[in-house]
Write a protein that holds these residues in place. Structure first.
Motif, PDB file in Angstrom:
ATOM      1  N   CYS A   1     -22.942 -18.109  -4.119  1.00 23.61           N
ATOM      2  CA  CYS A   1     -21.772 -17.662  -3.366  1.00 23.61           C
ATOM      3  C   CYS A   1     -20.838 -16.828  -4.236  1.00 23.61           C
ATOM      4  O   CYS A   1     -20.729 -17.020  -5.431  1.00 23.61           O
ATOM      5  CB  CYS A   1     -21.038 -18.847  -2.733  1.00 23.61           C
ATOM      6  N   ASP A   2     -20.199 -15.896  -3.586  1.00 24.15           N
ATOM      7  CA  ASP A   2     -19.298 -15.002  -4.309  1.00 24.15           C
ATOM      8  C   ASP A   2     -17.930 -15.658  -4.416  1.00 24.15           C
ATOM      9  O   ASP A   2     -17.410 -16.206  -3.458  1.00 24.15           O
ATOM     10  CB  ASP A   2     -19.197 -13.679  -3.565  1.00 24.15           C
ATOM     11  N   LEU A   3     -17.368 -15.623  -5.586  1.00 23.28           N
ATOM     12  CA  LEU A   3     -16.107 -16.334  -5.807  1.00 23.28           C
ATOM     13  C   LEU A   3     -14.906 -15.410  -5.937  1.00 23.28           C
ATOM     14  O   LEU A   3     -13.840 -15.846  -6.331  1.00 23.28           O
ATOM     15  CB  LEU A   3     -16.231 -17.191  -7.063  1.00 23.28           C
ATOM     16  N   THR A   4     -15.087 -14.144  -5.642  1.00 25.39           N
ATOM     17  CA  THR A   4     -13.978 -13.226  -5.904  1.00 25.39           C
ATOM     18  C   THR A   4     -12.795 -13.460  -4.952  1.00 25.39           C
ATOM     19  O   THR A   4     -12.959 -13.603  -3.753  1.00 25.39           O
ATOM     20  CB  THR A   4     -14.466 -11.780  -5.782  1.00 25.39           C
ATOM     21  N   GLU A   5     -11.613 -13.557  -5.544  1.00 23.90           N
ATOM     22  CA  GLU A   5     -10.373 -13.688  -4.762  1.00 23.90           C
ATOM     23  C   GLU A   5      -9.425 -12.596  -5.236  1.00 23.90           C
ATOM     24  O   GLU A   5      -9.316 -12.347  -6.436  1.00 23.90           O
ATOM     25  CB  GLU A   5      -9.699 -15.042  -5.027  1.00 23.90           C
ATOM     26  N   THR A   6      -8.749 -11.953  -4.320  1.00 22.59           N
ATOM     27  CA  THR A   6      -7.787 -10.946  -4.765  1.00 22.59           C
ATOM     28  C   THR A   6      -6.376 -11.380  -4.415  1.00 22.59           C
ATOM     29  O   THR A   6      -6.142 -12.054  -3.425  1.00 22.59           O
ATOM     30  CB  THR A   6      -8.065  -9.569  -4.132  1.00 22.59           C
ATOM     31  N   GLN A   7      -5.468 -10.962  -5.246  1.00 22.94           N
ATOM     32  CA  GLN A   7      -4.064 -11.345  -5.092  1.00 22.94           C
ATOM     33  C   GLN A   7      -3.479 -10.630  -3.881  1.00 22.94           C
ATOM     34  O   GLN A   7      -3.773  -9.471  -3.627  1.00 22.94           O
ATOM     35  CB  GLN A   7      -3.311 -10.984  -6.379  1.00 22.94           C
ATOM     36  N   GLN A   8      -2.666 -11.363  -3.141  1.00 22.02           N
ATOM     37  CA  GLN A   8      -2.047 -10.744  -1.968  1.00 22.02           C
ATOM     38  C   GLN A   8      -0.557 -10.469  -2.147  1.00 22.02           C
ATOM     39  O   GLN A   8       0.012  -9.686  -1.406  1.00 22.02           O
ATOM     40  CB  GLN A   8      -2.238 -11.643  -0.735  1.00 22.02           C
ATOM     41  N   SER A   9       0.055 -11.121  -3.128  1.00 24.33           N
ATOM     42  CA  SER A   9       1.503 -10.911  -3.245  1.00 24.33           C
ATOM     43  C   SER A   9       1.859  -9.881  -4.311  1.00 24.33           C
ATOM     44  O   SER A   9       3.032  -9.649  -4.564  1.00 24.33           O
ATOM     45  CB  SER A   9       2.229 -12.240  -3.490  1.00 24.33           C
ATOM     46  N   THR A  10       0.864  -9.285  -4.945  1.00 23.67           N
ATOM     47  CA  THR A  10       1.145  -8.107  -5.759  1.00 23.67           C
ATOM     48  C   THR A  10       0.220  -6.996  -5.282  1.00 23.67           C
ATOM     49  O   THR A  10      -0.793  -7.256  -4.633  1.00 23.67           O
ATOM     50  CB  THR A  10       0.909  -8.341  -7.266  1.00 23.67           C
ATOM     51  N   ALA A  11       0.597  -5.767  -5.636  1.00 23.40           N
ATOM     52  CA  ALA A  11      -0.150  -4.617  -5.143  1.00 23.40           C
ATOM     53  C   ALA A  11      -1.184  -4.157  -6.155  1.00 23.40           C
ATOM     54  O   ALA A  11      -1.118  -4.527  -7.328  1.00 23.40           O
ATOM     55  CB  ALA A  11       0.818  -3.484  -4.834  1.00 23.40           C
ATOM     56  N   ASP A  12      -2.142  -3.365  -5.693  1.00 19.47           N
ATOM     57  CA  ASP A  12      -3.043  -2.725  -6.646  1.00 19.47           C
ATOM     58  C   ASP A  12      -2.715  -1.235  -6.733  1.00 19.47           C
ATOM     59  O   ASP A  12      -1.843  -0.724  -6.035  1.00 19.47           O
ATOM     60  CB  ASP A  12      -4.512  -2.984  -6.286  1.00 19.47           C
TER      61      ASP A  12
END
Lengths: 600, 1090
Positions: free
Chosen positions: A21-32
């Motif tokens: 399973c893929d474990l990638t999580e991205t932040q939502q309260s900061t921008a890219d």
């Protein structure tokens, strides 16, 4: 046993599926990066960070804390000559990286080029602003125009010459002028527009031109090939374009001076920026961000009690345009009331004069003399940024905006550049120094024509090497007009007058008598009782000013009535290497290609 | 209090002795007592029951005693079950005593299972519910402090809510950091939120081999907290309560005499400034005339408040105080705080159904002496555990718990973040009263204690947690094959409300003001963390051919946690009584922000145990771990460990007498574990949004360039070697467990190689650092019993000692540059915690010596002898100033290049890390009376108080600060040249600049010993209580923090020695010791079981 093996295998298989399973999580309260550089809102939000490099609401009014005319009771290591290359640490490049990072990534073509260039213009204005600071502080520095990687060659580069730096600064400012789309006055003058780079260009070029002229022949200019006159012309041209095409003008109307206010003083004590003249300001606000101007200039504990020196106060003209004489016709020294009456109005709009009034605790306007027993060291207590209401004195409570760039300076820059070039005309004079003096209530003297006579006091005390009366008079007005606005030390540096820091006496007001209660401002109330007796406990103990510590009192031999002058002695020191800060030793240890400044 | 307890004990003993009954007709009985292996037992106590006749067995296990034929002999011996043998007319009675389940047979909780202590190969320590019983502390962490060697809990102040991060064996990583993984019933959780009475055991897995089954979640050890299970059989109801009185362990003693204080203020101010102040900080006006008047009035006792007519250097109309004195620091506390805890549990089983039900209430009345705004704390816990044996091979259990706590913390609203202690230092001038004659509050009071007297400014913190674990256990093949599965869901909400309102005061007669610049406001933070996890594992155990024992396990673990919060601020409250943000009318300053994060982790693990004849023990662990906290490509890693044990005493050739050496086991382990206990998104380039400048009337938001992140990042790894020895002597009456370990933390995520400054950012972090932590733990326990007045007297002493020291092996600091603070920047070879400082052997005593030094400095090209630390505005040195030694003999005081090799006049003068942490636990029980005492302490630790530690430095920090009483007469003057403190000066740089000027003379020794807990109790005789249907009733006294001694206390007892770490954590504001006091508790407790 077999069963067990099956079960184990099944369990392992289960575990193995988990692994896929893929474990990638991205932040939502900061921008890219894509979010920031993909929209105009993103670009604006990023460029907002540059405004943090301007003087702060807590510091914008104390930028002249190190100046020849300002006496104070605390001397820093640099100012006392105790500074060394080892103690020096301030060599920060984070802000320049931040600007360069923006310039590198502001390339998203879904945003129109005009818009991108507008924000690049803002970024390049701030890069010029930051590099100007580096130039003044350290002289030659490496020119870095992109965010560096850990293996970039520039990391180990040597210093670029002043020619390189000034050329790039001018390029950045020209780009900013040509690409910033806002040409109107911005709200409260809090944001920059296309005129701001033009203004800065006149300041930067004037600095660099005079540096080259007045330090000629020293190590400070040994790599300089661009001629001073070329830069004086750039300074004059920039200022002239601003004067001709820009939306700013001097504020000349407003309450006449009398209640402590006037068109000049309004610029520094207004709730909202006077945008007619002030081109850039940092705002303080009752609810959002409070300033501490009153606290710093009035507290007995906070700040260094910065006060004006008598030596400087004497340079303010009389209101008829004539030179001030500290003695009356009868040979007696002028008392404080006499001294502050009938002068260039800027004097009593910069310090407390005899007719100064403040709103007291009861809410009434009350004649208020300088605070001798608690604050002032010389008797000339600054009021320029101070609200005339004591209820603001005790904490950070000010709401008045602090000007950072002011159109009046452009006039002074123009006059000085033209004068240095030798091309200043009577009309130039009339539009610049003349206009400033008129606003200050001066009615006569050199208002419409260039001055021709040398004020020997000014020359002898401040600029003995200058013989041109025009330049001397421009310097007089520059110091007076821009008093406390953060330019004085830089002016002394470019004029090669750093020695004034050490030599200009920090003298105080005329004291007619010791051990006598004195009414200084003529309102019938005793204001001060000057005494050398530290144990004095008599009737006037409440207003006693004890001559202690660094204060000295000198009996005047030429006063027929035997008066005294205060002198405030601190261990000021000016060495010739102090025109530039040293590159910190720890910085050079990290990059041996960096050379050290002269004399360090 | 102690006297009374003493008396009670004497009375009990007297009664016990008196109550012994007379004996009747006698003959003699003899025999030999042996253990299960027919080995004679010496020292067995043999008593004729009900009499005071008794003897002990000799070296051959033989005894001879006079006893009647009808009497009963009682044999008791430590480690064996006490046996009653009726004589029945015999004259020879040989007895084989049955060994009690000793320490060796104790079951220890380990990762995903349990193990007999005898079979342990790793470093595991365990305590049971004893640690928590009868303790008056508010939470589990406070009770655990010091209980287990090298489980380091730094409780930094006395707030009832205070917990600590769980550290095992010292400095873990100077990169990502990391504390121990705390599991409650197998699921990660916060022990502070747990009911202490629910705990059955706490097990600490210290070495990598023991914790590696938890993989990257547990590189720095595991704390396993197991809650109580249902008791089988009839329902048992148990109620316990503690009624507690608490007082601050240390009360600062400051000068409260107004004039004395004001006079010292002036001296301190003048000696630095050489000019006169016009105010005492902000809140009081000052002039020398006022001070002179004050002196006269103080001498004649003519105190009072006047309205200024403009004289005394004060503003007309302003209140002028000639105050006898106000003790601001002393007025804020109550004499004693009342706290209470009540715990009820019901447990039992009914056929296939078993249950454990418990509830706890803890209430704390609040320390601050305020009618409207004291602090108070409440904590409520509930738990329901039910099990159902569906089939013989299947049991399901549900473990549900719920908790709520609420802490109300008053704060000040003048400056800073509301730290009352800091505000008292700034403005609580003893020369100012609290109230004006017209009943309004003074300026000093409003700035300091105002909000506590009639204010309404406070923080409120509420935690709510609901957790449910559903688990199933399956077993087959005679319980040789077992499946375990559990699934947990937990929802934790944290709510914080800050409310601050303006408090009125008066500076001028007939004029009421509020502190300018303040707004009444409410802010609210709501944070919700949802967590779910599952653990599923299967194990098989069997013994083959008698001597080969084998156990294998394979399992799977998944965890997911997501957090979201919302913060809102609004001001202009409609009235001061407003409690909801909706009634804040608002200005442009209103703001709303949010935060979000989520992480997931997955692990597949396996463990093999093998034992040969109970002598050779081997354990292998492996875990394949994935974590969302790393970037893709780096998310997965495999970690393994191994451990082995050798029970030497089970070898046939080990012929040592069991009475002498009863157990000897050697253990060794090695393991390598990655560290995923890092914050989520550490490896992403991210653009945060912050509030910037005012642009056109609005505070704008801005973002800026992100911290540079390099590409090749990987896991930090901790590799631990552990060598241990378990020994039992004298039939395990004396047991010793010792472990030595060496933990290398490698690839620590730290700053990159030093880059030239034009880079413009700190060098990107990477896996550059290595560190070694070495340490040991020893625990020695003595347990014995003997007969006292024919009643068994059992007692035990347990002593522990733990130590660690960390050394940096690799760090990016090629020049070995030191920080300017006492905490040096790291460099290779550095011992973590070292303090760099100057050497001072005294004070300058005369001007001539100073002149010589200054002349030498001038000769060396310097303007001053000590250019680093001016002690007044003129940079001059004066007699009475601290004399620093010119270690490098260059003629003046300097830091050189501020590197290790050229450190100028600085050297390592101490270390801030605690060393030699020890504890003693004494307990004894006799005739239903029980006593236990728990001492805990630190053997060696240094502290150089920071610049803001005004509770120590007093007016040397700022002239207007409080003056500690111990400083009176203890500072240098010409007549007092051997005083401790230097000449009396404010802003005194060596102190004011704090730790950057650390020096040997003022370095404080903060080692200490503390009586952490003392309990004395009595179990009511069962013949009394059984009549009213009770099983057990005990009453006891329990006290926490009853006594402390530290070398620091030779100087001052103003600060508790364990309370020196900075500032109140909630109302942060710099300054050591601006903290809630550590509390001493006295409690009366009652336990009832039926």
């Amino acid at each position: 046993m077999k069963k067990i093996l099956y079960i184990f295998s099944a369990a392992l298989a289960l575990a193995a599926t988990a692994v896929s399973c893929d474990l990638t999580e991205t932040q939502q309260s900061t921008a890219d990066r894509a979010m920031i550089f993909g929209s105009e809102t993103g670009l604006e939000t990023y460029t907002n960070s540059f405004y943090n490099y301007l003087p702060s609401t807590g510091g914008g009014f104390q930028m002249d804390a190190t100046s020849d005319y300002g006496a104070k009771n605390a001397i820093g290591t640099y100012e006392s000559g105790a500074y060394t290359t080892e103690t020096s640490t301030s060599w920060s490049w984070g802000s320049i990286r931040n600007v360069n990072y923006f310039l590198k990534y502001n390339t998203n073509t879904s945003i129109s080029e005009t818009v991108r260039n507008n924000y690049n213009g803002i970024a390049r204005f701030f890069r010029a602003y930051l590099y100007y600071d580096k130039l003044v502080t350290y002289g030659e520095v490496p020119w870095i125009d992109r965010p560096l990687d850990t293996d970039s060659e520039e990391l180990f580069a040597g210093r670029d010459t002043r020619d390189v730096i000034i050329t790039h600064i001018i390029e950045d400012l020209d780009f900013a002028y040509n690409n910033i789309t806002t040409s109107s006055v911005t709200g409260n003058s809090n944001a920059i527009n296309k005129w701001t780079p033009l203004f800065l260009k006149s300041r930067v070029c004037l600095f660099e031109a005079s540096w080259r002229k007045y330090h000629a022949g020293t190590d400070y200019v040994k790599n300089c090939t661009i001629k001073a006159d070329e830069l004086f012309r750039d300074a004059a041209d920039a200022a002239e374009t601003l004067m001709k095409d820009g939306p700013y003008k001097l504020r000349t109307s407003g309450t006449a001076f009398g209640g402590g206010r006037g068109p000049y003083r309004d610029l520094f004590v207004s709730d909202n920026t006077v945008t007619q003249e002030v081109m850039l300001a940092v705002s303080t606000d009752l609810t959002l961000d409070l300033g501490e101007q009153n606290w710093w200039y009035n507290s007995s504990t906070y700040g260094p009690h910065l006060c004006m020196s008598r030596a400087f106060a004497k340079t303010y003209l009389n209101n008829d345009g004539s030179l001030y004489n500290e003695k009356n016709a009868d040979g007696k020294y002028k008392n404080f009331v006499e001294e502050t009456a009938g002068r260039d109005q800027r004097l009593c709009q910069t310090i407390r004069g005899a007719d100064y009034t403040r709103k007291n605790a009861e809410g009434d306007n009350e004649r208020t003399a300088p605070n001798y027993s608690g604050h002032t060291l010389t008797g000339y207590q600054f009021t320029k940024y101070v609200l005339d209401d004591i209820s603001f004195d005790d904490a950070a409570t000010n709401y008045n905006d602090i000007p950072i760039f002011r159109f009046a300076e452009a006039l002074l820059n123009y006059a000085e550049a033209k004068a240095e070039l030798g091309t200043i005309t009577d009309s130039d004079w009339q539009n610049t120094i003349g206009a400033l003096r008129r606003r200050a209530g001066i009615t006569g003297g050199d208002l419409d024509t260039k001055p021709t006579a040398v004020d020997t006091y000014l020359q002898k005390t401040f600029y003995p090497k200058v013989s041109d009366p025009v330049i001397l008079e421009i310097r007089r007005d520059r110091a007076i007009e821009l008093c406390l606005e953060g330019l004085r030390l830089d002016d002394l540096k470019r004029w090669n007058c750093g020695n004034l820091w050490e030599e200009l006496p920090w003298t105080g007001v005329y004291i007619p008598a010791l051990d006598t209660p004195l009414d200084m401002n003529g309102d019938g109330v005793k204001d001060v009782y000057v005494t050398k007796d530290k144990t004095y406990k008599g009737d006037y103990k409440g207003i006693a000013m004890f001559i202690t510590g660094a204060q000295e009192i000198e009996k005047l031999s030429d006063d027929p009535n035997g008066g005294y002058i205060l002198n405030y002695n601190m261990s000021r020191k000016w060495n010739d290497n102090m025109y530039l800060y040293p590159i910190p030793s720890q910085v050079i240890r990290k990059n041996e290609a960096l050379s050290q400044n002269p004399g360090w | 209090m102690f006297k009374k307890i003493h008396l009670t004990i004497c009375l009990f003993i007297f009664m016990a002795v008196f109550s012994m009954s007379a004996q009747n007709g006698t003959n003699s009985v003899s025999g030999v007592v042996t253990d299960g292996n027919k080995v004679p037992l010496a020292g067995v106590s043999v008593v004729v029951k009900g009499t005071k006749i008794g003897t002990t067995t000799g070296t051959n296990g033989d005894y001879l005693i006079r006893a009647s034929g009808k009497s009963v002999l009682q044999f008791s011996f430590i480690g064996f079950e006490t046996q009653d043998v009726p004589v029945e007319g015999r004259s020879k009675i040989d007895l084989s005593m049955k060994e009690k389940s000793t320490a060796l047979n104790e079951i220890v909780v380990v990762g995903y299972g349990t193990q007999k202590k005898a079979n342990l190969t790793g470093a595991v320590d365990q305590v049971t519910s004893d640690v928590f019983e009868g303790r008056p502390s508010a939470n589990v962490t406070q009770m655990l402090q010091g209980a287990i060697p090298n489980l380091n809990l730094k409780i930094t102040d006395g707030k009832p809510t205070r917990s600590a991060s769980y550290n095992i064996r010292g400095t873990t990583s100077i990169g990502q950091g990391g504390s121990a993984l705390v599991l409650i019933d197998g699921v990660e959780g916060d022990p502070r939120l747990l009911n202490p009475d629910d705990i059955a055991s706490v097990s600490v897995l210290k070495d990598a081999a023991s914790s590696s089954i938890y993989g990257s979640r547990a590189p720095y050890g595991v704390v396993l907290i197991t809650t109580k299970n249902a008791k089988s059989g009839q329902a048992v109801v148990s109620y316990s309560t503690n009624l507690i009185l608490e007082t601050p362990a240390n009360q600062p003693e400051y000068v409260s005499d107004g004039y004395t204080w004001a006079d010292h203020f002036y001296t301190a101010y003048y000696n630095y400034n050489h000019s006169n102040p016009s105010g005492i900080n902000k809140s009081q006006q000052f002039s020398t005339a006022w001070l002179a008047e004050y002196k006269e009035r103080a001498a004649s006792g003519n105190y009072g408040t006047e309205v200024s007519d403009g004289s005394w250097g004060t503003t007309k109309g302003r209140w002028v105080y000639f105050n006898k004195g106000t003790d601001y620091a002393g007025m804020i506390y109550k004499d004693a705080v009342f706290a209470q805890s009540h715990n009820l549990s019901i447990s039992g089983s009914e056929g296939k159904f078993d249950y454990y039900l418990s509830g706890r209430f803890y209430g704390y009345g609040g320390l601050f002496d305020s009618p409207s705004n004291t602090d108070d704390y409440k904590m409520i816990n509930g738990r329901l555990k039910v099990g159902y044996q569906i089939k013989k091979w299947l049991k399901i259990t549900d473990n549900f718990d719920i908790m709520h706590d609420k802490y109300h913390n008053p704060v000040t609203y003048s400056e800073g973040n509301g730290n009352i202690w800091r505000n008292i230092f700034d403005e609580g001038h003893p020369s100012s009263p609290v109230w004006n004659p017209d009943g309004t509050m003074t300026y000093s009071a409003v700035y300091s204690v105002g909000d506590f007297l009639y204010g309404n400014s406070r923080h409120t913190r509420i935690n709510d947690q609901v957790r449910n674990t559903l688990s199933a256990k399956l077993n087959f093949l005679d319980n040789k094959l077992r499946f375990n599965a559990d699934f947990t869901y937990r929802d934790k909400t944290y709510y914080r409300q800050i409310k601050r309102v303006r408090t009125p005061y008066s500076r001028y007669q007939n004029k009421v003001e509020t502190i300018s610049g303040t707004q009444s406001y409410i802010s609210e933070l709501t944070q919700d963390t949802k967590y779910l996890s599952t653990n599923d594992y299967v194990e098989y155990e069997d013994t083959f051919g008698e001597s080969h024992y084998f156990k294998g396990m394979v399992g799977y673990n998944y965890e997911q946690s997501s957090m979201k919060n919302l913060y809102a601020y609004n001001d202009e409250l409609l009235t001061e009584d407003v409690e909801n943000i909706n009634l804040a009318l608002g200005t442009e300053k209103r703001s709303i922000t949010g935060e979000w994060n989520k992480w997931r982790s997955v692990g597949a693990f396996s463990r093999l145990n093998y034992m040969f004849k109970d002598k050779y023990l081997v354990e292998l662990n492996g875990r394949y771990d994935g974590s969302s906290k790393f970037r893709s490509g780096e998310q997965w890693a495999f970690f393994a460990s191994a451990s082995a044990g050798w029970r030497v005493s089970s070898e046939p050739w080990f012929k040592v007498d069991k009475n002498a050496i009863s157990n000897l086991k050697l253990r060794a382990s090695y393991g390598s574990l990655g560290n995923s206990n890092i914050s989520a998104y550490s490896f992403d380039e991210s653009f945060g949004v912050s509030t910037g400048r005012i642009i056109n009337g609005t505070l704008v938001k801005y973002t800026d360039s992100p911290t540079p992140i390099p590409d090749n990042l990987t896991w930090e790894t901790a590799k631990t070697v552990d060598v241990g020895i378990d020994m039992g002597f004298l039939r395990d009456r004396l047991t010793v467990v010792a472990d030595w370990y060496d933990r290398k933390t490698v690839d620590m995520y730290i700053v990159g190689p030093t880059l030239p400054d034009v880079y413009g950012a700190s060098s990107p972090k990477g896996n550059y650092g290595d560190m070694t932590t070495k340490g040991y733990e020893i625990s020695i326990e003595w347990r014995d019993e003997f007969n006292l007045a024919s009643k068994p007297f059992t007692y035990g002493i347990r002593a522990t000692l733990a130590d660690y020291k960390s050394v940096i092996d690799k760090y990016n600091n090629s020049t070995k540059a030191l920080g300017t603070d006492n905490n040096a920047d790291y460099y290779e070879g550095m011992t973590v915690g070292e303090i760099w400082g100057f050497v001072s052997n005294g004070l300058w005593q005369n001007q001539e010596d100073i002149d010589v030094a200054e002349a030498a400095a001038k000769a060396a090209g310097q303007s001053y002898y000590n250019p680093l630390m001016r002690t007044d505005k003129k940079y001059s040195l004066y007699p009475g100033d601290i004399k620093f030694e010119d270690l490098n003999k260059n003629g003046y005081i300097d830091r050189g290049a501020n590197t290790v090799d050229d450190s100028g006049d600085r050297k390592v003068i101490g270390n801030t890390e605690p060393r030699y942490m020890y504890s003693f636990n004494l307990n004894a029980e006799w005739n239903n009376i029980f006593v236990s005492a728990f001492f805990q302490g630190v053997g060696k630790q240094d502290w150089f108080p920071s610049n803001e530690a005004a509770s120590l430095w007093g007016q040397y920090n700022r002239p207007y600060a409080q003056m500690p009483k111990w400083q009176v007469g203890n500072y240098w003057t010409e007549d007092n040249t051997d005083a401790y403190m230097p000449r009396y000066t404010g802003y005194y740089t060596p102190f004011y600049k704090g730790s950057s000027c650390a020096n040997t003379r003022y370095l404080q020794d903060v080692s200490y010993i503390r009586l952490k807990n003392l309990q004395i109790g009595y179990n009511l005789p069962s013949k009394w209580i059984s009549k009213i249907g009770l099983n057990k009733v005990s009453v006891f006294f329990s006290g926490d923090n009853l006594w402390t001694w530290s070398p620091l206390y030779r100087l001052t007892k103003d600060i508790d020695v364990a309370n020196i770490y900075g500032t109140d954590a909630e109302a942060s504001s710099t300054g050591d010791g601006y903290n809630y006091p550590t509390m001493t508790s006295y409690s009366l407790g009652l336990n009832i079981t039926f």
